[in-house]
Design a protein around this motif. Structure first.
Motif, PDB file in Angstrom:
ATOM      1  N   ASP A  75      35.494  45.863   8.874  1.00 19.47           N
ATOM      2  CA  ASP A  75      35.894  44.789   9.516  1.00 19.47           C
ATOM      3  C   ASP A  75      34.946  43.816   7.932  1.00 19.47           C
ATOM      4  N   SER A  76      34.023  45.169   6.976  1.00 19.37           N
ATOM      5  CA  SER A  76      33.391  44.550   6.219  1.00 19.37           C
ATOM      6  C   SER A  76      32.963  46.104   5.082  1.00 19.37           C
ATOM      7  N   ALA A  77      32.656  45.160   3.761  1.00 21.70           N
ATOM      8  CA  ALA A  77      32.499  46.652   2.803  1.00 21.70           C
ATOM      9  C   ALA A  77      31.054  47.479   3.472  1.00 21.70           C
ATOM     10  N   ASN A  78      30.294  46.520   4.192  1.00 24.74           N
ATOM     11  CA  ASN A  78      29.501  47.119   4.691  1.00 24.74           C
ATOM     12  C   ASN A  78      29.527  47.784   5.354  1.00 24.74           C
ATOM     13  N   ALA A  79      30.517  47.838   6.357  1.00 26.47           N
ATOM     14  CA  ALA A  79      30.950  48.849   7.499  1.00 26.47           C
ATOM     15  C   ALA A  79      31.357  50.232   6.685  1.00 26.47           C
ATOM     16  N   VAL A  80      32.523  49.897   6.015  1.00 25.95           N
ATOM     17  CA  VAL A  80      33.283  50.986   5.640  1.00 25.95           C
ATOM     18  C   VAL A  80      31.319  51.806   4.145  1.00 25.95           C
ATOM     19  N   ARG A  81      30.928  51.324   3.495  1.00 25.89           N
ATOM     20  CA  ARG A  81      29.605  51.881   3.171  1.00 25.89           C
ATOM     21  C   ARG A  81      29.308  52.630   4.602  1.00 25.89           C
ATOM     22  N   GLY A  82      28.992  52.121   5.812  1.00 30.39           N
ATOM     23  CA  GLY A  82      27.928  52.771   6.601  1.00 30.39           C
ATOM     24  C   GLY A  82      28.174  53.983   7.722  1.00 30.39           C
ATOM     25  N   THR A  83      30.168  54.138   6.579  1.00 31.16           N
ATOM     26  CA  THR A  83      30.328  55.259   7.343  1.00 31.16           C
ATOM     27  C   THR A  83      30.329  56.983   6.365  1.00 31.16           C
ATOM     28  N   LEU A  84      29.980  56.348   5.022  1.00 29.74           N
ATOM     29  CA  LEU A  84      30.191  57.476   3.969  1.00 29.74           C
ATOM     30  C   LEU A  84      28.905  57.875   3.521  1.00 29.74           C
ATOM     31  N   ARG A  85      28.380  58.859   4.864  1.00 30.53           N
ATOM     32  CA  ARG A  85      27.267  59.603   4.702  1.00 30.53           C
ATOM     33  C   ARG A  85      27.055  60.773   3.738  1.00 30.53           C
ATOM     34  N   GLY A  86      28.952  61.261   4.210  1.00 26.84           N
ATOM     35  CA  GLY A  86      28.733  62.728   3.250  1.00 26.84           C
ATOM     36  C   GLY A  86      27.886  64.144   4.112  1.00 26.84           C
ATOM     37  N   ALA A  87      28.241  64.652   3.506  1.00 32.68           N
ATOM     38  CA  ALA A  87      27.938  66.362   3.872  1.00 32.68           C
ATOM     39  C   ALA A  87      26.120  66.182   3.487  1.00 32.68           C
TER      40      ALA A  87
ATOM     41  N   ALA B 103      30.850  48.984  -5.270  1.00 32.73           N
ATOM     42  CA  ALA B 103      31.904  47.702  -4.972  1.00 32.73           C
ATOM     43  C   ALA B 103      33.044  47.314  -4.803  1.00 32.73           C
ATOM     44  N   ILE B 104      32.693  48.286  -2.870  1.00 35.68           N
ATOM     45  CA  ILE B 104      33.713  47.950  -2.437  1.00 35.68           C
ATOM     46  C   ILE B 104      33.897  46.841  -1.785  1.00 35.68           C
ATOM     47  N   THR B 105      35.146  46.014  -2.049  1.00 35.06           N
ATOM     48  CA  THR B 105      35.286  44.809  -1.423  1.00 35.06           C
ATOM     49  C   THR B 105      35.412  44.410  -0.293  1.00 35.06           C
ATOM     50  N   ASP B 106      35.410  43.474   0.624  1.00 33.36           N
ATOM     51  CA  ASP B 106      36.149  43.451   2.030  1.00 33.36           C
ATOM     52  C   ASP B 106      37.438  42.778   2.642  1.00 33.36           C
ATOM     53  N   ALA B 107      38.315  42.716   0.929  1.00 28.55           N
ATOM     54  CA  ALA B 107      39.454  42.555   0.861  1.00 28.55           C
ATOM     55  C   ALA B 107      39.629  43.956   1.615  1.00 28.55           C
ATOM     56  N   GLU B 108      39.038  44.931   0.452  1.00 27.76           N
ATOM     57  CA  GLU B 108      39.871  46.650   0.655  1.00 27.76           C
ATOM     58  C   GLU B 108      39.142  46.969   2.330  1.00 27.76           C
ATOM     59  N   ALA B 109      38.363  46.614   2.246  1.00 26.19           N
ATOM     60  CA  ALA B 109      37.718  47.084   3.914  1.00 26.19           C
ATOM     61  C   ALA B 109      38.835  47.087   4.512  1.00 26.19           C
ATOM     62  N   VAL B 110      38.605  45.575   5.157  1.00 24.12           N
ATOM     63  CA  VAL B 110      40.277  45.252   5.556  1.00 24.12           C
ATOM     64  C   VAL B 110      41.020  45.871   5.890  1.00 24.12           C
ATOM     65  N   ARG B 111      41.796  46.524   4.598  1.00 25.65           N
ATOM     66  CA  ARG B 111      43.209  47.539   4.238  1.00 25.65           C
ATOM     67  C   ARG B 111      42.962  48.585   4.835  1.00 25.65           C
ATOM     68  N   SER B 112      41.608  49.422   5.009  1.00 27.64           N
ATOM     69  CA  SER B 112      40.900  50.416   5.293  1.00 27.64           C
ATOM     70  C   SER B 112      40.918  50.928   7.106  1.00 27.64           C
ATOM     71  N   GLY B 113      40.810  49.207   7.422  1.00 28.03           N
ATOM     72  CA  GLY B 113      40.862  48.685   9.229  1.00 28.03           C
ATOM     73  C   GLY B 113      38.773  48.852   9.207  1.00 28.03           C
TER      74      GLY B 113
ATOM     75  N   VAL C 118      32.373  58.925  -4.000  1.00 26.34           N
ATOM     76  CA  VAL C 118      32.916  57.731  -3.294  1.00 26.34           C
ATOM     77  C   VAL C 118      34.479  58.235  -3.477  1.00 26.34           C
ATOM     78  N   TYR C 119      35.931  58.464  -3.026  1.00 26.14           N
ATOM     79  CA  TYR C 119      37.115  58.575  -3.300  1.00 26.14           C
ATOM     80  C   TYR C 119      37.718  57.293  -2.936  1.00 26.14           C
ATOM     81  N   ARG C 120      38.351  56.297  -2.946  1.00 28.09           N
ATOM     82  CA  ARG C 120      39.518  55.335  -2.614  1.00 28.09           C
ATOM     83  C   ARG C 120      40.800  55.906  -2.078  1.00 28.09           C
ATOM     84  N   ILE C 121      41.169  57.056  -0.968  1.00 30.81           N
ATOM     85  CA  ILE C 121      42.494  56.866  -1.197  1.00 30.81           C
ATOM     86  C   ILE C 121      43.503  55.530  -0.945  1.00 30.81           C
ATOM     87  N   ARG C 122      45.054  56.016  -1.115  1.00 31.44           N
ATOM     88  CA  ARG C 122      45.269  55.128  -0.537  1.00 31.44           C
ATOM     89  C   ARG C 122      47.008  55.520  -0.398  1.00 31.44           C
ATOM     90  N   LEU C 123      47.562  55.656   1.438  1.00 28.85           N
ATOM     91  CA  LEU C 123      48.205  56.034   1.401  1.00 28.85           C
ATOM     92  C   LEU C 123      49.625  55.013   2.292  1.00 28.85           C
TER      93      LEU C 123
END
Length: 199
Positions: free
Chosen positions: A65-77, A53-63, A85-90
């Motif tokens: 390029d895309s939601a797929n790029a974010v999902r690629g970093t969420l490997r976990g331990a 459900a992570i959107t491209d717009a949210e991905a840009v707000r996290s630095g 998966v947590y969405r943290i607003r800072l």
């Protein structure tokens, strides 16, 4: 919570306000504040989200390029690949007051005595402060694990103790490892020049 320099700079500039993490255990909560190299960061919200459900717009707000790029970093331990998966607003609150403190190397006798008193309180369960300060001064950039091995200590408790020294403005965190701050170096010089001071 560890944040990259890209995220820290984006928080300071106001171009980033979200991060995503896969955690087996939630590491921060709303209302927490983080004293980091780019300043004081407020945790405004923490929510479990479906990675799909992570959107491209949210991905840009996290630095990213895309939601797929974010999902690629969420490997976990490795032992928790399916952790939530947590969405943290800072939010960037301002500069870290420890920066100005750590840069202050003009120490009066009263300053040196005050630092020594604070360190003596930390040493009540066993002396560690001066040995750790001197080790960091002589080994800039060494990782906590390496410092722990030299000191014969466990890494995680040592990291907590080094954070206490940082809170006094005596050490600085680097991208890798630590170094003595100008204030910490001035304190070590002062006590080495006066044998009557606390060691």
């Amino acid at each position: 919570m560890i944040l990259s320099m890209t995220v820290l700079e984006g928080l300071e500039a106001g171009t980033i306000d979200l991060v995503f993490r896969r955690w087996a255990k939630q590491n921060v909560r709303p209302g927490d504040t983080l004293n980091l190299s780019a300043g004081v960061i407020a945790v405004d919200s923490v929510e479990i989200v479906d990675p799909a459900a992570i959107t491209d717009a949210e991905a840009v707000r996290s630095g990213a390029d895309s939601a797929n790029a974010v999902r690629g970093t969420l490997r976990g331990a490795p032992d928790a690949p399916d952790a939530p998966v947590y969405r943290i607003r800072l939010r960037h609150l301002g500069p870290d007051p420890r920066h100005a403190l750590s840069a202050d190397a003009e120490l009066s006798e009263s300053d040196v005595a005050g630092i020594g008193k604070r360190l003596s309180k930390m040493d009540k369960r066993g002396p560690w402060t001066h040995e750790t300060l001197r080790l960091i001064a002589d080994n800039a950039g060494r990782r906590a694990q390496e410092l722990a091995e030299i000191l014969g200590r466990e890494k995680d408790p040592l990291k907590v103790d080094i954070r206490k020294l940082k809170n006094l403005g005596l050490t600085l965190s680097l991208e890798v490892g630590y170094r003595i701050s100008p204030r910490g170096a001035a304190y070590l010089r002062a006590i080495s020049e006066d044998p009557g001071r606390t060691r």
